[in-house]
Design a protein around this motif. Structure first.
Motif, PDB file in Angstrom:
ATOM      1  N   LYS A   1     -14.049 -14.572   4.505  1.00  0.00           N
ATOM      2  CA  LYS A   1     -13.234 -15.031   5.640  1.00  0.00           C
ATOM      3  C   LYS A   1     -11.832 -15.448   5.201  1.00  0.00           C
ATOM      4  N   LEU A   2     -11.717 -16.001   3.989  1.00  0.00           N
ATOM      5  CA  LEU A   2     -10.426 -16.414   3.465  1.00  0.00           C
ATOM      6  C   LEU A   2     -10.053 -15.511   2.296  1.00  0.00           C
ATOM      7  N   ASN A   3      -8.829 -14.965   2.363  1.00  0.00           N
ATOM      8  CA  ASN A   3      -8.340 -14.077   1.312  1.00  0.00           C
ATOM      9  C   ASN A   3      -7.048 -14.657   0.756  1.00  0.00           C
ATOM     10  N   THR A   4      -6.976 -14.845  -0.562  1.00  0.00           N
ATOM     11  CA  THR A   4      -5.782 -15.408  -1.192  1.00  0.00           C
ATOM     12  C   THR A   4      -5.185 -14.386  -2.152  1.00  0.00           C
ATOM     13  N   LYS A   5      -3.847 -14.331  -2.185  1.00  0.00           N
ATOM     14  CA  LYS A   5      -3.142 -13.400  -3.065  1.00  0.00           C
ATOM     15  C   LYS A   5      -1.898 -14.075  -3.624  1.00  0.00           C
ATOM     16  N   LEU A   6      -1.694 -13.886  -4.902  1.00  0.00           N
ATOM     17  CA  LEU A   6      -0.500 -14.379  -5.574  1.00  0.00           C
ATOM     18  C   LEU A   6       0.184 -13.187  -6.224  1.00  0.00           C
ATOM     19  N   ASN A   7       1.417 -12.892  -5.801  1.00  0.00           N
ATOM     20  CA  ASN A   7       2.135 -11.713  -6.283  1.00  0.00           C
ATOM     21  C   ASN A   7       3.500 -12.104  -6.826  1.00  0.00           C
ATOM     22  N   VAL A   8       3.891 -11.410  -7.881  1.00  0.00           N
ATOM     23  CA  VAL A   8       5.238 -11.549  -8.439  1.00  0.00           C
ATOM     24  C   VAL A   8       5.887 -10.176  -8.414  1.00  0.00           C
ATOM     25  N   TYR A   9       7.063 -10.082  -7.775  1.00  0.00           N
ATOM     26  CA  TYR A   9       7.752  -8.807  -7.632  1.00  0.00           C
ATOM     27  C   TYR A   9       8.999  -8.770  -8.523  1.00  0.00           C
ATOM     28  N   ASP A  10       9.286  -7.585  -9.061  1.00  0.00           N
ATOM     29  CA  ASP A  10      10.459  -7.354  -9.905  1.00  0.00           C
ATOM     30  C   ASP A  10      10.570  -8.452 -10.968  1.00  0.00           C
ATOM     31  N   ILE A  11       9.548  -8.515 -11.811  1.00  0.00           N
ATOM     32  CA  ILE A  11       9.412  -9.607 -12.772  1.00  0.00           C
ATOM     33  C   ILE A  11      10.656  -9.774 -13.638  1.00  0.00           C
ATOM     34  N   PHE A  12      11.262  -8.676 -14.059  1.00  0.00           N
ATOM     35  CA  PHE A  12      12.408  -8.753 -14.969  1.00  0.00           C
ATOM     36  C   PHE A  12      13.752  -8.602 -14.253  1.00  0.00           C
ATOM     37  N   ASN A  13      13.744  -8.653 -12.925  1.00  0.00           N
ATOM     38  CA  ASN A  13      14.984  -8.618 -12.130  1.00  0.00           C
ATOM     39  C   ASN A  13      15.826  -7.380 -12.452  1.00  0.00           C
ATOM     40  N   THR A  14      15.160  -6.228 -12.484  1.00  0.00           N
ATOM     41  CA  THR A  14      15.836  -4.982 -12.867  1.00  0.00           C
ATOM     42  C   THR A  14      16.171  -4.085 -11.677  1.00  0.00           C
ATOM     43  N   TYR A  15      15.752  -4.464 -10.467  1.00  0.00           N
ATOM     44  CA  TYR A  15      15.973  -3.585  -9.318  1.00  0.00           C
ATOM     45  C   TYR A  15      17.399  -3.770  -8.792  1.00  0.00           C
TER      46      TYR A  15
ATOM     47  N   ILE B   1       0.842  -1.204   0.000  1.00  0.00           N
ATOM     48  CA  ILE B   1       0.000   0.000   0.000  1.00  0.00           C
ATOM     49  C   ILE B   1       0.870   1.244   0.000  1.00  0.00           C
ATOM     50  N   LEU B   2       1.902   1.240   0.847  1.00  0.00           N
ATOM     51  CA  LEU B   2       2.747   2.423   0.996  1.00  0.00           C
ATOM     52  C   LEU B   2       3.489   2.777  -0.290  1.00  0.00           C
ATOM     53  N   LYS B   3       3.814   1.785  -1.103  1.00  0.00           N
ATOM     54  CA  LYS B   3       4.592   2.088  -2.314  1.00  0.00           C
ATOM     55  C   LYS B   3       3.789   2.921  -3.314  1.00  0.00           C
ATOM     56  N   LYS B   4       2.480   3.080  -3.078  1.00  0.00           N
ATOM     57  CA  LYS B   4       1.649   3.896  -3.957  1.00  0.00           C
ATOM     58  C   LYS B   4       1.485   5.324  -3.445  1.00  0.00           C
ATOM     59  N   ILE B   5       2.158   5.664  -2.342  1.00  0.00           N
ATOM     60  CA  ILE B   5       2.135   7.034  -1.836  1.00  0.00           C
ATOM     61  C   ILE B   5       3.022   7.913  -2.717  1.00  0.00           C
ATOM     62  N   PRO B   6       2.552   9.061  -3.150  1.00  0.00           N
ATOM     63  CA  PRO B   6       3.378   9.945  -3.985  1.00  0.00           C
ATOM     64  C   PRO B   6       4.685  10.313  -3.290  1.00  0.00           C
ATOM     65  N   GLY B   7       5.800  10.111  -3.987  1.00  0.00           N
ATOM     66  CA  GLY B   7       7.101  10.522  -3.475  1.00  0.00           C
ATOM     67  C   GLY B   7       7.729   9.582  -2.477  1.00  0.00           C
ATOM     68  N   LEU B   8       7.067   8.445  -2.141  1.00  0.00           N
ATOM     69  CA  LEU B   8       7.633   7.530  -1.156  1.00  0.00           C
ATOM     70  C   LEU B   8       8.398   6.421  -1.860  1.00  0.00           C
ATOM     71  N   GLN B   9       9.664   6.280  -1.504  1.00  0.00           N
ATOM     72  CA  GLN B   9      10.509   5.227  -2.045  1.00  0.00           C
ATOM     73  C   GLN B   9      10.740   4.183  -0.964  1.00  0.00           C
ATOM     74  N   ILE B  10      10.372   2.940  -1.237  1.00  0.00           N
ATOM     75  CA  ILE B  10      10.602   1.836  -0.310  1.00  0.00           C
ATOM     76  C   ILE B  10      11.783   1.036  -0.829  1.00  0.00           C
ATOM     77  N   ASN B  11      12.873   1.030  -0.076  1.00  0.00           N
ATOM     78  CA  ASN B  11      14.077   0.342  -0.499  1.00  0.00           C
ATOM     79  C   ASN B  11      13.958  -1.157  -0.255  1.00  0.00           C
ATOM     80  N   ALA B  12      14.869  -1.908  -0.860  1.00  0.00           N
ATOM     81  CA  ALA B  12      14.806  -3.361  -0.767  1.00  0.00           C
ATOM     82  C   ALA B  12      14.978  -3.870   0.653  1.00  0.00           C
ATOM     83  N   ASP B  13      15.655  -3.101   1.513  1.00  0.00           N
ATOM     84  CA  ASP B  13      15.847  -3.529   2.897  1.00  0.00           C
ATOM     85  C   ASP B  13      14.705  -3.092   3.808  1.00  0.00           C
ATOM     86  N   GLY B  14      13.636  -2.527   3.226  1.00  0.00           N
ATOM     87  CA  GLY B  14      12.478  -2.120   4.013  1.00  0.00           C
ATOM     88  C   GLY B  14      12.520  -0.691   4.502  1.00  0.00           C
ATOM     89  N   THR B  15      13.653  -0.018   4.353  1.00  0.00           N
ATOM     90  CA  THR B  15      13.740   1.391   4.752  1.00  0.00           C
ATOM     91  C   THR B  15      12.999   2.254   3.731  1.00  0.00           C
TER      92      THR B  15
END
Length: 795
Positions: free
Chosen positions: A727-741, A150-164
């Motif tokens: 009651k049950l919520n399922t999510k399947l996510n793929v991050y950095d699909i092209f390994n460019t980060y 959710i936070l990564k969609k905040i304008p101007g907010l950068q979330i680094n790979a280490d969580g900072t």
């Protein structure tokens, strides 16, 4: 400890109180089903229509106005995306209570460049000096695995790979939960945010320029508002998250709550296991024309456990007591393999080939106890907070360096690190109505001690381990912070004003025992703020603010230990560092769903690290120091657009400028640096209740006075579906699909140091998340307080 009575002063302040008139109500949308959050509620005097009382609805659409004087009024309700509503009211006694249930507001619909914009709850909207993300029921956040998504969609907010995180490219925001800072270490906080799903969050508020009522260390605040439910009974949530790439990593959490009529109990248990991989590469052209290539791969295995126990007790309708106990056990095993491969300038003739292996077992144990007492008497409220926190770090390392060219062991170190931090904090805040406005005053005292003992043993020629006096070090640090503040808020017609002043006195003693060097600091810092909001109409709002903030060095920045990246590359703390001070002026504008903010300012005594290269030994060390100043500016824009009923987008653009004055090797660099970032999220509502999200992020070339950073990007995708009546919520996510980060840095002045380096964090991964809710209630667990000292302790 003589400063403690200053912080307790407000425990004994009580104002004269009289009977009160109270108005409660709830706003709902024109479907008659959902409450409307963040509706501005005005009680206007008649016949002049001046604003006498003001509030904002909570996430359920409810509001309360207290302390109203008898008389005739006009209730005015307004919210972005809805038609305003007026309601005449009359109060005849000093004890009258009125309740207005289900006040219906009719939604507006508009057209933007032939693209329909018709969200009843826009994903983002500005309320005064806050940017609010409406999470509940919002399709933009359905596929989010956790708070970070959710936070990564905040304008101007950068979330680094280490969580900072960095807001507007420069400020590290402090995380609040329900208006309170969070009492967690960095690793524990990341585990907690990873456990929060969108179903648990009502909204998120972003305060880019905090007022004087907040600690001077808070340069930006992200306040996460959890869902609220007054139903009695118990509730449970189980979340399991499995990530797979070159590693397997799991996060499992259990939350149990039980709410009785007067007391609510909360228990949270979390476990993190598995591995993560980090790679570091550097290419350095040495002064003797040789070329040195550095390559490091570190695998970290996690076996972390945390638990939290707490209760909220409503002693009376106007008094509340909260107690929270927390423990976190961070157990890791790290295996780091480093190679230093040196050739001549042609890259063909081998000069040396050094191989280093570092086996370490870092451990951290955190214990904290919080107490929170508040009492409301009429329009006045007193809140008292207390915190006792202990952090213990232990680490043993086995470091072997071999010369593969000579097939011999060149160095063998063993280290023993002991680090203990103890934080004591007490705070009191008093607020209420004064004249036609609202006041707030408060005091805070914090006493922190940190003890660091790092012992190095080196294998000598007789095959015996002996103390290495050149690396062994002992460091003690004590810090006392006393703070006082006062704020006053006033509204006149379409203008809302807020003024504040905070004073923070700091006394510190940094004792480098091994070096026989003691550094003492005593300084008083004044931190003013001014905030003005002008509501043009229901669709247009302007906000102006000025703030001054302070950034004290972290304990690791002050600690004069060597922290090794490789045998020839390390950084060293500096106990003589001064705090930096930042003055910022910002303008924010809202037009319907468009949000834009512009900020400019200057930071003095900037905390930084600079490299020094020894051409004789080929050692590259990074030293801490203060830069004279840093001028900066930033423009952040957010625009959500609904293209069709099944395709919605939200788009963020950030433009940034900075110029640091960087004295380095008898030359002062003042290089203007511009950069921009862009991210877009496309939400597709698919048949059978599936939701698909495609997210793209791009950051341009940037850097600082000494380094150039290359551009970077990543593409993420997510698929979400709910089952069994939600009651049950399922999510399947793929991050950095092209390994460019990847994070690249290049040193600007190649005549001094010709160096390039790269960080890779293994962001490309596939994640499966299962969340199951059970029980009869969904009571929101109230979170506790955290202070700036815990954050600076790495806690």
């Amino acid at each position: 400890m003589k400063r403690i009575p200053c912080a307790l002063l407000f425990l004994f302040i009580f104002l004269g109180l009289k009977g009160q008139v109270r108005l409660t109500g709830k706003t709902i949308d024109d479907t008659g089903k959902a409450g409307i959050a963040f509706v501005t509620v005005h009680l206007l005097t008649t016949p002049d229509s001046l604003a006498a009382y003001e509030t904002i609805t909570d996430t359920s659409g409810s509001f309360t106005l207290a302390g109203i004087k008898p008389g005739n009024y006009l209730l005015h309700l307004s919210a972005i995306g809805y038609h305003a509503k007026y309601w005449p009211l009359s109060f005849t006694s000093h004890t009258e209570i009125k309740s207005l249930d289900n006040i219906m507001l009719v939604a507006e619909h508009g057209v933007l460049n032939a693209v329909t914009v018709s969200s009843r709850k826009p994903p983002m909207q500005r309320v005064g000096d806050k940017l609010v993300l409406n999470v509940t029921g919002n399709v933009f956040y359905k596929t989010a695995v956790n708070t970070f998504d959710i936070l990564k969609k905040i304008p101007g907010l950068q979330i680094n790979a280490d969580g900072t995180m960095l807001l507007s490219g420069r400020n590290t925001p402090t995380i609040f939960i329900d208006g309170k800072p969070t009492p967690m270490s960095e690793q524990e906080l990341q585990n907690y945010l990873a456990a929060l799903t969108p179903d648990m969050i009502a909204s998120i508020e972003v305060i880019a320029n905090p007022s004087s009522r907040y600690d001077g260390e808070y340069k930006a605040i992200i306040d996460i508002k959890l869902k609220r439910d007054k139903a009695l009974g118990w509730n449970g949530t189980v979340t399991a998250n499995v990530q797979q790439n070159e590693y397997t990593y799991t996060e499992d959490n259990l939350l149990l709550t039980y709410k009785a009529k007067k007391v609510a109990y909360t228990a949270r248990l979390g476990y993190t296991g598995g591995s993560k991989i980090y790679r570091y590469n550097a290419l350095q052209h040495l002064a003797n024309t040789n070329i040195m290539a550095t390559s490091t791969e570190t695998e970290t295995k996690y076996n972390n456990l945390n638990y939290q126990l707490g209760f909220d007790y409503n002693i009376t309708p106007s008094q509340r007591l909260g107690v929270w106990l927390r423990a976190f056990f961070n157990n890791r095993e790290t295996s780091s393999h480093n190679t230093l491969h040196t050739t001549d300038s042609s890259s063909k003739v081998l000069v040396s080939d050094i191989d280093t292996k570092n086996m370490a077992a870092p451990e951290q144990e955190n214990y904290a106890a919080n107490i929170d007492y508040s009492v409301t008497l009429g329009t006045q409220q007193l809140q008292v907070l207390g915190l006792l926190s202990k952090i213990s770090n232990r680490q043993n390392e086995d470091i072997q360096t071999k010369d593969r060219y000579a097939a011999a062991l060149s160095d063998y170190w063993k280290t023993d690190l002991k680090n203990d931090i103890l934080i004591r904090m007490v705070q009191a805040d008093l607020s209420g109505e004064l004249g036609k406005g609202k006041y707030g005053v408060g005091a805070k005292f914090v006493y922190t001690t940190t003890k660091n003992d790092l012992h190095y043993d080196t294998l000598n020629l007789h095959n015996e381990f002996v103390t290495d006096s050149g690396r062994t070090n002992n460091f003690r640090y004590e810090e006392y912070i006393t703070a006082l503040y006062a704020t006053y808020d006033l509204k006149y017609e379409k203008l809302a004003y807020s003024f504040g002043l905070r004073a923070e006195h700091t006394h510190s003693i940094a004792n480098a025992i091994t070096q026989n060097d003691i550094t003492k600091r005593d300084y008083l810092t004044w931190l003013p703020n001014v905030n003005v909001t002008y509501t043009i109409d229901n669709n247009n709002q302007l906000n102006f603010s000025f703030t001054r903030r302070i950034t004290r060095p972290t304990f690791s920045q002050l600690n004069p230990f060597r922290f090794y990246n490789s045998p020839l590359n390390y950084w060293v703390g500096n106990p003589t560092l001064l705090p930096s001070k930042t003055s910022t002026f910002s303008i924010a504008y809202t037009y319907k769903t468009l949000n834009a903010s512009l900020s400019i300012g200057r930071e003095n005594d900037v905390l930084a690290r600079y490299p020094e290269y020894d051409s004789a030994t080929n050692i590259l060390e990074y030293l801490g120091r203060n830069l004279p100043y840093n001028d900066f500016a930033g423009l952040d824009i957010n625009l959500p657009v609904t293209i069709t009923k099944w395709w919605k987008t939200t788009n963020n653009v950030g433009l940034y400028y900075k110029k640091e004055q960087t004295p380095y090797h008898k030359v002062t660099y003042e290089i203007p640096i511009t950069s921009f970032s862009f991210n877009t999220s496309h939400i597709f509502s698919l048949p059978k209740g599936f939701t698909f999200d495609l997210y793209y992020y791009y950051a341009s070339r940037g850097g600082n006075g000494l380094y150039i950073s290359k551009s970077m990007s990543n593409l993420d995708a997510g698929l979400q579906k709910s089952w069994f009546a939600g009651k049950l919520n399922t999510k399947l996510n793929v991050y950095d699909i092209f390994n460019t980060y990847r994070v690249y840095f290049i040193f600007r002045e190649k005549s001094i140091i010709n160096n390039e380096l790269q960080h890779w964090f293994g962001q490309r991964r596939i994640t499966l998340t299962l969340t199951y809710n059970f029980g009869s209630s969904t009571h929101k667990a109230r979170q506790n307080k955290r202070n700036e000292e815990e954050g600076r302790a790495g806690f």
